[in-house]
Design an enzyme around this catalytic site. Structure first.
Site, mmCIF file in Angstrom:
data_model
loop_
_atom_site.group_PDB
_atom_site.id
_atom_site.type_symbol
_atom_site.label_atom_id
_atom_site.label_comp_id
_atom_site.label_asym_id
_atom_site.label_seq_id
_atom_site.Cartn_x
_atom_site.Cartn_y
_atom_site.Cartn_z
ATOM 1 N N ILE A 54 69.277 4.682 52.945
ATOM 2 C CA ILE A 54 69.422 4.654 51.471
ATOM 3 C C ILE A 54 68.402 3.835 50.831
ATOM 4 O O ILE A 54 68.060 2.838 51.120
ATOM 5 C CB ILE A 54 70.812 3.914 50.957
ATOM 6 N N PRO A 55 67.581 4.980 49.920
ATOM 7 C CA PRO A 55 66.375 3.963 49.228
ATOM 8 C C PRO A 55 66.753 3.115 48.118
ATOM 9 O O PRO A 55 66.515 3.775 47.075
ATOM 10 C CB PRO A 55 65.683 5.253 48.807
ATOM 11 N N CYS A 56 67.372 1.896 48.296
ATOM 12 C CA CYS A 56 67.949 1.275 47.476
ATOM 13 C C CYS A 56 66.738 0.577 46.540
ATOM 14 O O CYS A 56 67.123 0.255 45.592
ATOM 15 C CB CYS A 56 68.661 0.200 48.109
ATOM 16 N N TYR A 57 65.884 0.926 46.923
ATOM 17 C CA TYR A 57 64.390 0.301 46.347
ATOM 18 C C TYR A 57 64.213 1.113 44.990
ATOM 19 O O TYR A 57 63.360 0.696 43.979
ATOM 20 C CB TYR A 57 63.396 0.322 47.257
#
Length: 103
Positions: A54-57
């Site tokens: 998950i590219p939470c950035y």
DNA sequence: TAGATGACTAATA
DNA sequence: CTATTAGCCATCT
């Protein structure tokens, strides 16, 4: 735990954020049909069961600001990662608002 | 079930 | 610009 949790929907949507763009918690919540659930979206990411998938950035607040050092490598790493995708900063903590969009 | 918490957002001062 | 108040919603205790 059901597989169709609110959180599960959040992860699914976050994974779909295109490279070079970011989304706000509010936008994600809106895509889920609950525009007021921005806070719940943040909580879902806080659980973050799959930080590698998950590219939470790519998820920021409504001002294009990074949440904090909750992400994988810390806020600093997060900013570097975003810059590596072609996203520019307006100042030290705020992104240029033009990147805030989904699809 | 109820109360507290938080990676939010908006309005107000 | 920062600080405070209030509303919102999923999760935790």
């Amino acid at each position: 735990m059901r597989k169709n949790d609110f959180a599960h929907q959040v992860y699914k949507l976050v994974k779909k954020i295109p490279k070079g763009k970011v989304a706000t918690y509010g936008q994600i919540a809106q895509q889920l049909g609950k525009p007021k659930a921005a806070r719940a979206v943040g909580n879902a990411l806080h659980q973050n069961p799959n930080p590698q998938k998950i590219p939470c950035y790519r998820v920021v607040d409504h001002l294009g600001k990074i949440a904090g050092n909750y992400a994988f490598g810390g806020g600093l790493m997060q900013k570097k990662q975003l810059r590596a995708e072609g996203i520019e900063f307006k100042d030290k903590n705020h992104l240029k608002l033009k990147y805030i969009t989904i699809f």
